[in-house]
Design an enzyme around this catalytic site. Sequence first.
Site: not given
Ligand code: NAD
Length: 320
Positions: A159-160, A210, A237-238, A267, A286
């Site tokens: 998504r992001i 993630p 992300s993390r 954190e 964050h």
């Molecule tokens: P999402 O589940 O929509 O997207 C994650 C993508 O990563 C998926 O398409 C998945 O197929 C892919 N993926 C997972 N493991 C993988 C791997 N080993 N190799 C390749 N691709 C892989 O999640 P999202 O909503 O896009 O969020 C992504 C991340 O952003 C979250 O997991 C979270 O850690 C982070 N986040 C951070 C904040 C912030 O405030 N900084 C806020 C929200 C989310």
Amino acid sequence: MSKKIVVLDGYTENPGDLSWDALGTLGDLTVYDRTPNDLIQERIGDAAYVYTNKTPMTREIIENAPNLEFIGILATGYNIVDVEAAKEKNIPVCNVPTYGTTAVAQYVFALLLEVCHHVSHHSEAVKEGRWTENADFCFWDYPLIELLGKTIGIVGFGRIGQAAGAIAKAFGLDVLAYDEYPNDEGRAIGEYVELDELLAKSDIISLHVPLFPSTEHIVRKENIAKMKDGVIIINTSRGPLVDEEDMVEALESGKVYYYATDVASVEPIKADNPLLKAKNCIITPHIAWAPKESRQRLMDVAVDNLRQFQAGNIVNAVNM
Ligand code: NAD
């Protein structure tokens, strides 16, 4: 008499600019800004509905909460709750699956544009009088970078990642993506490649996978060596996706030009985190998820999760 609702740590979701009133219509509500571990059980007491963001709800806490019926998460991540223990007591744990996609994608570019232009630095320099005293009509302290025609590699095209990719295209960036599960929405935005190809071809790398054992330290010495010299790395992300010691070394050598991150390995960030003293490193606390619009969306879904539960529907449960 209406059932009790307890919010254990409401401050980051609502530091005062939103309203808990909608939640208050669903029961007798008490909101704590934050709850230390030794007060969790006492504060839950005989409440039926408990919300947490980062306050742990262990098996012991769940088993010793006599009237607990529902656990709401004021976030997406729910690793702080023992969801199995909740399931054994038939208690749904309901999270908010998405609320901040747009905000986080936008923030990628807040970080990237800061690296490209150093807006705050130049504004401060002007206020310190440096423009007034300047021999020429302009000055700049860092290389200024245009994005058009450069390549951004997005690691994790969910998504992001895809939302960031769509914005990247508007800047004229070429978009490469690496994801375990390519899909048509992603193909419409960027070109899927293997990780090594992405690392080798990208001028900018943005992390959106993630945190899993398989993605921990995905940015480490061995993978940094495969990147272009002077690459810019963005992490919203993390923190543990990056080996911070290796990153500091790469920043010092110039292999990585900039690391701009909204997250850290631990954190809040520890005082001895080496990134704090590293060259060319931007760190924010964050906040990518936290615009008011995004928190309001989170609040609306979190409240609706309980409203639905009370009406006999379980929505957004992560454990049943
Ligand atoms: P999402 O589940 O929509 O997207 C994650 C993508 O990563 C998926 O398409 C998945 O197929 C892919 N993926 C997972 N493991 C993988 C791997 N080993 N190799 C390749 N691709 C892989 O999640 P999202 O909503 O896009 O969020 C992504 C991340 O952003 C979250 O997991 C979270 O850690 C982070 N986040 C951070 C904040 C912030 O405030 N900084 C806020 C929200 C989310």
